[in-house]
Design a protein around this motif. Structure first.
Motif, PDB file in Angstrom:
ATOM      1  N   GLN A   1       8.493  -1.037 -12.519  1.00 47.43           N
ATOM      2  CA  GLN A   1       7.145  -1.550 -12.257  1.00 47.43           C
ATOM      3  C   GLN A   1       6.836  -1.385 -10.767  1.00 47.43           C
ATOM      4  O   GLN A   1       7.334  -2.134  -9.929  1.00 47.43           O
ATOM      5  CB  GLN A   1       7.031  -3.029 -12.657  1.00 47.43           C
ATOM      6  N   PRO A   2       6.036  -0.388 -10.421  1.00 50.84           N
ATOM      7  CA  PRO A   2       5.652  -0.202  -9.017  1.00 50.84           C
ATOM      8  C   PRO A   2       4.925  -1.434  -8.484  1.00 50.84           C
ATOM      9  O   PRO A   2       4.321  -2.203  -9.250  1.00 50.84           O
ATOM     10  CB  PRO A   2       4.716   1.013  -9.063  1.00 50.84           C
ATOM     11  N   GLN A   3       4.973  -1.615  -7.181  1.00 51.69           N
ATOM     12  CA  GLN A   3       4.280  -2.746  -6.574  1.00 51.69           C
ATOM     13  C   GLN A   3       2.771  -2.607  -6.754  1.00 51.69           C
ATOM     14  O   GLN A   3       2.205  -1.540  -6.564  1.00 51.69           O
ATOM     15  CB  GLN A   3       4.605  -2.833  -5.086  1.00 51.69           C
ATOM     16  N   GLY A   4       2.131  -3.706  -7.102  1.00 52.30           N
ATOM     17  CA  GLY A   4       0.676  -3.740  -7.157  1.00 52.30           C
ATOM     18  C   GLY A   4       0.132  -3.919  -5.747  1.00 52.30           C
ATOM     19  O   GLY A   4       0.688  -4.673  -4.950  1.00 52.30           O
ATOM     20  N   ILE A   5      -0.943  -3.220  -5.432  1.00 54.25           N
ATOM     21  CA  ILE A   5      -1.462  -3.234  -4.061  1.00 54.25           C
ATOM     22  C   ILE A   5      -2.895  -3.754  -4.017  1.00 54.25           C
ATOM     23  O   ILE A   5      -3.746  -3.350  -4.802  1.00 54.25           O
ATOM     24  CB  ILE A   5      -1.407  -1.811  -3.452  1.00 54.25           C
ATOM     25  N   GLN A   6      -3.123  -4.650  -3.062  1.00 56.23           N
ATOM     26  CA  GLN A   6      -4.479  -5.076  -2.740  1.00 56.23           C
ATOM     27  C   GLN A   6      -4.573  -5.198  -1.219  1.00 56.23           C
ATOM     28  O   GLN A   6      -3.582  -5.508  -0.556  1.00 56.23           O
ATOM     29  CB  GLN A   6      -4.813  -6.413  -3.409  1.00 56.23           C
ATOM     30  N   THR A   7      -5.722  -4.911  -0.664  1.00 53.03           N
ATOM     31  CA  THR A   7      -5.903  -5.008   0.782  1.00 53.03           C
ATOM     32  C   THR A   7      -7.120  -5.872   1.080  1.00 53.03           C
ATOM     33  O   THR A   7      -8.074  -5.917   0.318  1.00 53.03           O
ATOM     34  CB  THR A   7      -6.089  -3.619   1.426  1.00 53.03           C
ATOM     35  N   GLU A   8      -7.035  -6.557   2.212  1.00 54.49           N
ATOM     36  CA  GLU A   8      -8.137  -7.425   2.649  1.00 54.49           C
ATOM     37  C   GLU A   8      -8.174  -7.411   4.171  1.00 54.49           C
ATOM     38  O   GLU A   8      -7.173  -7.691   4.830  1.00 54.49           O
ATOM     39  CB  GLU A   8      -7.921  -8.840   2.124  1.00 54.49           C
ATOM     40  N   ILE A   9      -9.327  -7.070   4.731  1.00 54.79           N
ATOM     41  CA  ILE A   9      -9.466  -6.942   6.176  1.00 54.79           C
ATOM     42  C   ILE A   9     -10.052  -8.219   6.766  1.00 54.79           C
ATOM     43  O   ILE A   9     -11.052  -8.746   6.269  1.00 54.79           O
ATOM     44  CB  ILE A   9     -10.365  -5.732   6.523  1.00 54.79           C
ATOM     45  N   ALA A  10      -9.423  -8.723   7.828  1.00 53.76           N
ATOM     46  CA  ALA A  10      -9.896  -9.942   8.494  1.00 53.76           C
ATOM     47  C   ALA A  10     -11.287  -9.716   9.078  1.00 53.76           C
ATOM     48  O   ALA A  10     -11.522  -8.751   9.805  1.00 53.76           O
ATOM     49  CB  ALA A  10      -8.914 -10.346   9.596  1.00 53.76           C
ATOM     50  N   ASP A  11     -12.203 -10.624   8.774  1.00 53.00           N
ATOM     51  CA  ASP A  11     -13.589 -10.488   9.246  1.00 53.00           C
ATOM     52  C   ASP A  11     -13.702 -10.639  10.762  1.00 53.00           C
ATOM     53  O   ASP A  11     -14.545 -10.008  11.395  1.00 53.00           O
ATOM     54  CB  ASP A  11     -14.483 -11.540   8.572  1.00 53.00           C
ATOM     55  N   ASN A  12     -12.853 -11.490  11.335  1.00 57.62           N
ATOM     56  CA  ASN A  12     -12.978 -11.803  12.762  1.00 57.62           C
ATOM     57  C   ASN A  12     -12.038 -10.970  13.631  1.00 57.62           C
ATOM     58  O   ASN A  12     -11.783 -11.323  14.787  1.00 57.62           O
ATOM     59  CB  ASN A  12     -12.710 -13.295  12.989  1.00 57.62           C
TER      60      ASN A  12
ATOM     61  N   ASN B   1      -6.253  11.877  -1.602  1.00 52.50           N
ATOM     62  CA  ASN B   1      -5.214  11.821  -2.641  1.00 52.50           C
ATOM     63  C   ASN B   1      -4.405  10.526  -2.584  1.00 52.50           C
ATOM     64  O   ASN B   1      -3.991  10.002  -3.616  1.00 52.50           O
ATOM     65  CB  ASN B   1      -4.273  13.021  -2.505  1.00 52.50           C
ATOM     66  N   GLY B   2      -4.190  10.014  -1.370  1.00 56.99           N
ATOM     67  CA  GLY B   2      -3.445   8.768  -1.229  1.00 56.99           C
ATOM     68  C   GLY B   2      -4.172   7.607  -1.874  1.00 56.99           C
ATOM     69  O   GLY B   2      -3.573   6.789  -2.585  1.00 56.99           O
ATOM     70  N   LYS B   3      -5.477   7.532  -1.649  1.00 60.01           N
ATOM     71  CA  LYS B   3      -6.287   6.474  -2.258  1.00 60.01           C
ATOM     72  C   LYS B   3      -6.250   6.574  -3.786  1.00 60.01           C
ATOM     73  O   LYS B   3      -6.059   5.563  -4.483  1.00 60.01           O
ATOM     74  CB  LYS B   3      -7.724   6.610  -1.764  1.00 60.01           C
ATOM     75  N   LEU B   4      -6.405   7.779  -4.315  1.00 64.44           N
ATOM     76  CA  LEU B   4      -6.381   7.982  -5.768  1.00 64.44           C
ATOM     77  C   LEU B   4      -5.018   7.621  -6.352  1.00 64.44           C
ATOM     78  O   LEU B   4      -4.921   7.024  -7.429  1.00 64.44           O
ATOM     79  CB  LEU B   4      -6.733   9.435  -6.104  1.00 64.44           C
ATOM     80  N   TYR B   5      -3.945   7.984  -5.635  1.00 64.42           N
ATOM     81  CA  TYR B   5      -2.587   7.699  -6.114  1.00 64.42           C
ATOM     82  C   TYR B   5      -2.361   6.190  -6.247  1.00 64.42           C
ATOM     83  O   TYR B   5      -1.845   5.715  -7.268  1.00 64.42           O
ATOM     84  CB  TYR B   5      -1.555   8.298  -5.155  1.00 64.42           C
ATOM     85  N   VAL B   6      -2.767   5.428  -5.232  1.00 65.81           N
ATOM     86  CA  VAL B   6      -2.554   3.980  -5.277  1.00 65.81           C
ATOM     87  C   VAL B   6      -3.372   3.349  -6.404  1.00 65.81           C
ATOM     88  O   VAL B   6      -2.875   2.482  -7.135  1.00 65.81           O
ATOM     89  CB  VAL B   6      -2.917   3.336  -3.917  1.00 65.81           C
ATOM     90  N   GLU B   7      -4.601   3.785  -6.546  1.00 64.72           N
ATOM     91  CA  GLU B   7      -5.445   3.217  -7.603  1.00 64.72           C
ATOM     92  C   GLU B   7      -4.883   3.505  -8.994  1.00 64.72           C
ATOM     93  O   GLU B   7      -4.995   2.675  -9.894  1.00 64.72           O
ATOM     94  CB  GLU B   7      -6.867   3.783  -7.477  1.00 64.72           C
ATOM     95  N   GLU B   8      -4.245   4.663  -9.160  1.00 65.50           N
ATOM     96  CA  GLU B   8      -3.721   5.042 -10.471  1.00 65.50           C
ATOM     97  C   GLU B   8      -2.359   4.439 -10.775  1.00 65.50           C
ATOM     98  O   GLU B   8      -2.089   4.030 -11.912  1.00 65.50           O
ATOM     99  CB  GLU B   8      -3.633   6.568 -10.571  1.00 65.50           C
ATOM    100  N   HIS B   9      -1.491   4.363  -9.770  1.00 66.02           N
ATOM    101  CA  HIS B   9      -0.089   3.991 -10.023  1.00 66.02           C
ATOM    102  C   HIS B   9       0.305   2.600  -9.531  1.00 66.02           C
ATOM    103  O   HIS B   9       1.403   2.133  -9.837  1.00 66.02           O
ATOM    104  CB  HIS B   9       0.846   5.026  -9.387  1.00 66.02           C
ATOM    105  N   HIS B  10      -0.545   1.932  -8.772  1.00 61.88           N
ATOM    106  CA  HIS B  10      -0.166   0.639  -8.198  1.00 61.88           C
ATOM    107  C   HIS B  10      -1.229  -0.417  -8.475  1.00 61.88           C
ATOM    108  O   HIS B  10      -1.640  -1.167  -7.593  1.00 61.88           O
ATOM    109  CB  HIS B  10       0.094   0.794  -6.688  1.00 61.88           C
ATOM    110  N   CYS B  11      -1.613  -0.442  -9.738  1.00 61.30           N
ATOM    111  CA  CYS B  11      -2.646  -1.354 -10.206  1.00 61.30           C
ATOM    112  C   CYS B  11      -2.131  -2.798 -10.217  1.00 61.30           C
ATOM    113  O   CYS B  11      -1.077  -3.090 -10.809  1.00 61.30           O
ATOM    114  CB  CYS B  11      -3.112  -0.938 -11.596  1.00 61.30           C
ATOM    115  N   LEU B  12      -2.863  -3.698  -9.578  1.00 65.94           N
ATOM    116  CA  LEU B  12      -2.465  -5.099  -9.509  1.00 65.94           C
ATOM    117  C   LEU B  12      -2.469  -5.751 -10.891  1.00 65.94           C
ATOM    118  O   LEU B  12      -1.592  -6.569 -11.209  1.00 65.94           O
ATOM    119  CB  LEU B  12      -3.420  -5.850  -8.574  1.00 65.94           C
ATOM    120  N   GLU B  13      -3.414  -5.375 -11.721  1.00 65.76           N
ATOM    121  CA  GLU B  13      -3.502  -5.964 -13.059  1.00 65.76           C
ATOM    122  C   GLU B  13      -2.302  -5.577 -13.929  1.00 65.76           C
ATOM    123  O   GLU B  13      -1.784  -6.389 -14.693  1.00 65.76           O
ATOM    124  CB  GLU B  13      -4.798  -5.528 -13.750  1.00 65.76           C
ATOM    125  N   LYS B  14      -1.856  -4.345 -13.812  1.00 71.49           N
ATOM    126  CA  LYS B  14      -0.693  -3.883 -14.580  1.00 71.49           C
ATOM    127  C   LYS B  14       0.561  -4.617 -14.117  1.00 71.49           C
ATOM    128  O   LYS B  14       1.409  -5.026 -14.931  1.00 71.49           O
ATOM    129  CB  LYS B  14      -0.508  -2.371 -14.409  1.00 71.49           C
TER     130      LYS B  14
END
Length: 312
Positions: free
Chosen positions: A136-147, A284-297
Motif C-alpha cells: 500500500q503506497p503512502q497516500g499523499i495530500q499537501t496543504e500550503i500555509a496561508d501566512n 508526469n510527477g503530478k499525474l503519478y501521485v494522483e494515480e498511485h498515491h490516492c489518500l482514499e485508497k
C-alpha cells in the motif's frame, strides 16, 4: 475497537506525519486509536502494563519492525506491522535485529510495505509468507500555509541576498546530534548552502512550492513522502538513486535520479537549462501521485486491515 499504535514520533518528521495520517484513517472508521511513541517503552513488559488498563486494548499496530514491532512480541493482542524502510533496508544486516524482526513478522496478522520492492526484500531476508504482506503506497495530500512569507523564510535560513546564482536550503528537524553538528560545520564552509529551522508541514509545503526543485539525498528510504509531496505540488525532484527513491521516481519521466555528487551537478544543470524536461517531469510527477498515491485508497486499505484484527 480500541487500538494501540506504536511509532517513532520525533516531531515534524516523516514518520510522525505518516503515523498521524494512518491514525486518522483508523479513527474515521469509528475505532479508538491511541498513538504512542515507541521510545517511551523499554520492553514488552512496559507495553503490557499499558494495554491492561481499562478499558483494555483489543489490537495493536506498529511502524518499523524492530524499533516498534519488537515491543509487541510478548503482548497478548492481535497486531499488524508497517515496514518503516530502515528496518528492511538496514536493520536486516544486523543478525540479532533480523532474528527479532523475523519473529515479529511471523506473529503479526498482517504487514504493510509501501512498495513492491520492500515487500520482495522482506520475503527474502525475513522468510515471510508472501500472502501476509500487503503493498500500500503512502497516500499523499499537501496543504500550503496561508501566512507563509518566502522572504522571511530565506532571511531566517541565513540568506542575506549574497551574489550567488543558486542556493540550497537544508530543511528538517535535528534528530541525530552528531550528524547535525557535521552538517552545520559543512554549511559554514560552503557558499550558497543554508540550514533552516524545522517547520510545520504546511510551511514546508509552501517552501517547496516556491523552490525550483526539491532534493532528496537519503542513503536509505522506505518511501519518501517529501518526494511525493513535491510531485503533488508540481515541483521537480532530484533524488539519490537508491531503491526506495527509484521506486517512485522514474528517471527523466517523473523526476531525475543521481548517483554521485558529479552526477547531481549534471542533472541539476539539465533541469536548469532544459525547459521541456522540467515541464515533462512536473506534469508526469503530478499525474503519478494522483494515480498511485490516492489518500482514499490508503484509508480504505488500513480500515480493512484493522477490521481483520477484530474479526479473526
Amino acid at each position: 475497537m480500541k487500538l494501540l499504535f506504536l511509532a517513532c514520533l520525533k516531531p515534524k518528521t516523516g514518520n510522525h506525519t505518516t503515523a498521524e495520517r494512518i491514525r486518522s484513517h483508523i479513527e474515521s472508521a469509528g475505532h479508538i486509536c491511541e498513538l504512542r511513541d515507541a521510545g517511551e517503552f523499554q520492553s514488552s513488559a512496559d507495553v503490557n502494563s499499558l494495554v491492561s488498563h481499562y478499558p483494555p486494548f483489543e489490537g495493536a499496530l506498529a511502524i518499523h519492525l524492530y524499533r516498534a514491532g519488537r515491543l509487541l512480541l510478548d503482548v497478548q493482542l492481535p497486531f499488524g506491522v508497517i515496514f518503516g524502510g530502515t528496518d528492511i533496508n538496514e536493520d536486516v544486516k544486523v543478525e540479532h535485529k533480523r532474528v527479532v524482526m523475523e519473529q515479529v513478522l511471523r506473529k503479526a496478522r498482517f504487514a504493510v510495505a509501501f512498495t513492491a520492492k520492500l515487500k520482495e526484500e522482506a520475503e527474502i531476508h525475513l522468510m515471510s509468507q508472501s500472502s501476509k504482506i500487503y503493498v500500500q503506497p503512502q497516500g499523499i495530500q499537501t496543504e500550503i500555509a496561508d501566512n507563509f512569507c518566502w522572504t522571511e523564510f530565506l532571511r531566517s535560513s541565513g540568506w542575506h541576498y549574497e551574489n550567488v546564482p543558486n542556493i540550497l536550503i537544508i530543511l528538517g528537524p535535528n534528530i541525530d546530534p552528531v550528524l547535525t553538528a557535521e552538517v552545520k560545520s559543512a554549511v559554514k564552509r560552503t557558499t550558497g548552502v543554508f540550514l533552516a529551522h524545522e517547520r510545520s508541514q504546511q510551511e514546508v509545503h509552501a517552501a517547496m512550492k516556491r523552490s525550483f526543485a526539491v532534493v532528496n539525498s537519503s542513503v536509505s528510504e522506505g518511501m519518501s513522502a517529501a518526494i511525493l509531496e513535491a510531485m503533488h505540488l508540481r515541483v521537480p525532484v532530484l533524488a539519490r538513486n537508491i531503491p526506495g527513491n527509484a521506486a517512485v521516481v522514474q528517471h527523466e519521466v517523473t523526476g531525475l535520479l543521481y548517483s554521485s555528487p558529479q552526477d547531481f551537478l549534471r542533472q541539476s544543470q539539465r533541469l536548469l537549462s532544459d525547459q521541456e524536461l522540467r515541464e515533462r517531469v512536473v506534469r508526469n510527477g503530478k499525474l503519478y501521485v494522483e494515480e498511485h498515491h490516492c489518500l482514499e485508497k490508503e484509508r480504505e486499505t488500513y480500515q480493512q486491515l484493522v477490521d481483520s484484527l477484530h474479526s479473526v
